[in-house]
Enzyme design. Structure first.
Site, PDB file in Angstrom:
ATOM      1  N   ASP A  50       0.839  -1.211   0.000  1.00  0.00           N
ATOM      2  CA  ASP A  50       0.000   0.000   0.000  1.00  0.00           C
ATOM      3  C   ASP A  50       0.871   1.257   0.000  1.00  0.00           C
ATOM      4  O   ASP A  50       0.375   2.365  -0.183  1.00  0.00           O
ATOM      5  CB  ASP A  50      -1.019  -0.012   1.146  1.00  0.00           C
ATOM      6  N   SER A  51       2.190   1.089   0.148  1.00  0.00           N
ATOM      7  CA  SER A  51       3.122   2.222  -0.028  1.00  0.00           C
ATOM      8  C   SER A  51       3.006   2.781  -1.445  1.00  0.00           C
ATOM      9  O   SER A  51       3.428   3.914  -1.711  1.00  0.00           O
ATOM     10  CB  SER A  51       4.564   1.769   0.232  1.00  0.00           C
ATOM     11  N   ASP A  89      -0.966  -7.085   0.016  1.00  0.00           N
ATOM     12  CA  ASP A  89      -0.886  -6.196   1.185  1.00  0.00           C
ATOM     13  C   ASP A  89      -2.275  -5.661   1.509  1.00  0.00           C
ATOM     14  O   ASP A  89      -2.846  -4.879   0.742  1.00  0.00           O
ATOM     15  CB  ASP A  89       0.085  -5.044   0.849  1.00  0.00           C
ATOM     16  N   GLU A 121      -1.084  -5.375   9.062  1.00  0.00           N
ATOM     17  CA  GLU A 121      -0.362  -4.668  10.127  1.00  0.00           C
ATOM     18  C   GLU A 121      -1.032  -4.872  11.491  1.00  0.00           C
ATOM     19  O   GLU A 121      -2.262  -4.884  11.576  1.00  0.00           O
ATOM     20  CB  GLU A 121      -0.329  -3.161   9.819  1.00  0.00           C
ATOM     21  N   GLU A 188       9.207  -3.339  11.156  1.00  0.00           N
ATOM     22  CA  GLU A 188       9.580  -2.075  10.504  1.00  0.00           C
ATOM     23  C   GLU A 188      10.126  -1.056  11.504  1.00  0.00           C
ATOM     24  O   GLU A 188       9.512  -0.820  12.558  1.00  0.00           O
ATOM     25  CB  GLU A 188       8.345  -1.498   9.783  1.00  0.00           C
TER      26      GLU A 188
END
Ligand code: KIV
Length: 284
Positions: A50-51, A89, A121, A188
């Protein structure tokens, strides 16, 4: 490695890499050609993250990502990738509302995106959701430490785990995700010294972005490593090319060729037979 000797990378390969202590290479890709070149280069894991909302579409953060946008990117990447392990993702709010929605959306990545696993996440707060997705037969990778989708509630895009309490919480998160059935975890932006403890606390592969060298593999954002994303440069990024600058140079060159009428040249023009041309001139 010769094309015919290469095999599709599966979870078994990634688990073997961990066992053998060989680090795994992972990059993001958001489009067909980039994924094609990464696969050709032998990158072992590819993820349309999704970055892409920031790197590809110019958003300020990853929150605007929708399931449809993520599937659109994932399908393009999936069409290009023959060998790499492909990760779907899960975007913001596609798995947080209920376990049912989480399973349905994870299933869409598998069925419509052709991915090998999904990533989401969250630590302890997501353990039950991960267990439910795994129970539905979908492999899950966790993502802990700095979790961009919850930047607003963890104090922004800051490295995490820099106090005893915060470091212990991340180690605990990794253990809970393993217990929930996650086959691996991404950590991360945590201190490099903390990663060793995370790796030792679980038996599943631990991958890192900004987590130092002690993890089982490294990922960075492809636009960061190629110099295509210039809004900011996280500390952990190494630039392997300055493609942004190379692009500006090429565009300037193209413009000046047009102005000087050196583009197109004779080799870049279609021809007509002389005889046909003469007839045309006579008729006109
Ligand atoms: O969206 C993404 O690209 C990610 C990276 C942190 C790997 O999740």
């Amino acid at each position: 490695m010769a094309e015919e000797e290469r095999k599709k990378i599966d979870m078994g390969y990634l688990l073997r890499m961990k066992e053998q202590g060989e680090k795994v290479s992972w990059l993001t890709a958001y489009d067909y050609p980039t994924a094609l070149f990464e696969d050709k280069a032998g990158i072992e894991i590819i993820m349309p993250g999704d970055s892409g909302m920031m790197a590809l579409l110019g958003h300020k953060n990853t929150l605007p990502a929708t399931m449809d946008q993520m599937l659109w990117m994932t399908q393009a990447v999936s069409r290009a990738v023959k060998y790499a392990f492909l990760i779907g993702d899960m975007p913001y709010m596609s798995y947080q509302v209920s376990k049912e929605e989480a399973i349905r959306n994870a299933g869409r990545f598998m069925a419509e995106g052709g991915v090998d696993c999904i990533k989401l996440e969250g630590g302890a707060n997501m353990a039950d959701t991960i267990a439910a997705i795994v129970k539905a037969g979908i492999p899950v990778m966790g993502h802990i430490g700095m979790t961009p989708q919850s930047a607003a509630s963890i104090g922004g895009y800051k490295s995490q785990g820099r106090s005893v309490g915060a470091a212990k919480k991340i180690i605990e998160d990794a253990k809970l995700l393993e217990q929930a059935g996650a086959w691996s975890v991404l950590v991360e932006a945590v201190p490099a010294k903390l990663s060793r403890f995370i790796v030792d606390a679980v038996s599943i592969p631990v991958y890192g972005i900004g987590a130092g060298p002690d993890v089982d593999g490294q990922v960075i954002i492809v636009h960061d490593m190629l110099g295509l994303f210039q809004a900011f440069k996280p500390k952990f990024v190494r630039r392997y090319a300055e493609m942004g600058e190379a692009m500006v140079e090429a565009f300037e060159h193209y413009k000046s060729d047009i102005k000087a009428v050196t583009f197109p040249g004779p080799d870049e023009c279609y021809n007509i037979k002389e005889e046909e041309f003469k007839k045309l001139v006579a008729e006109l």
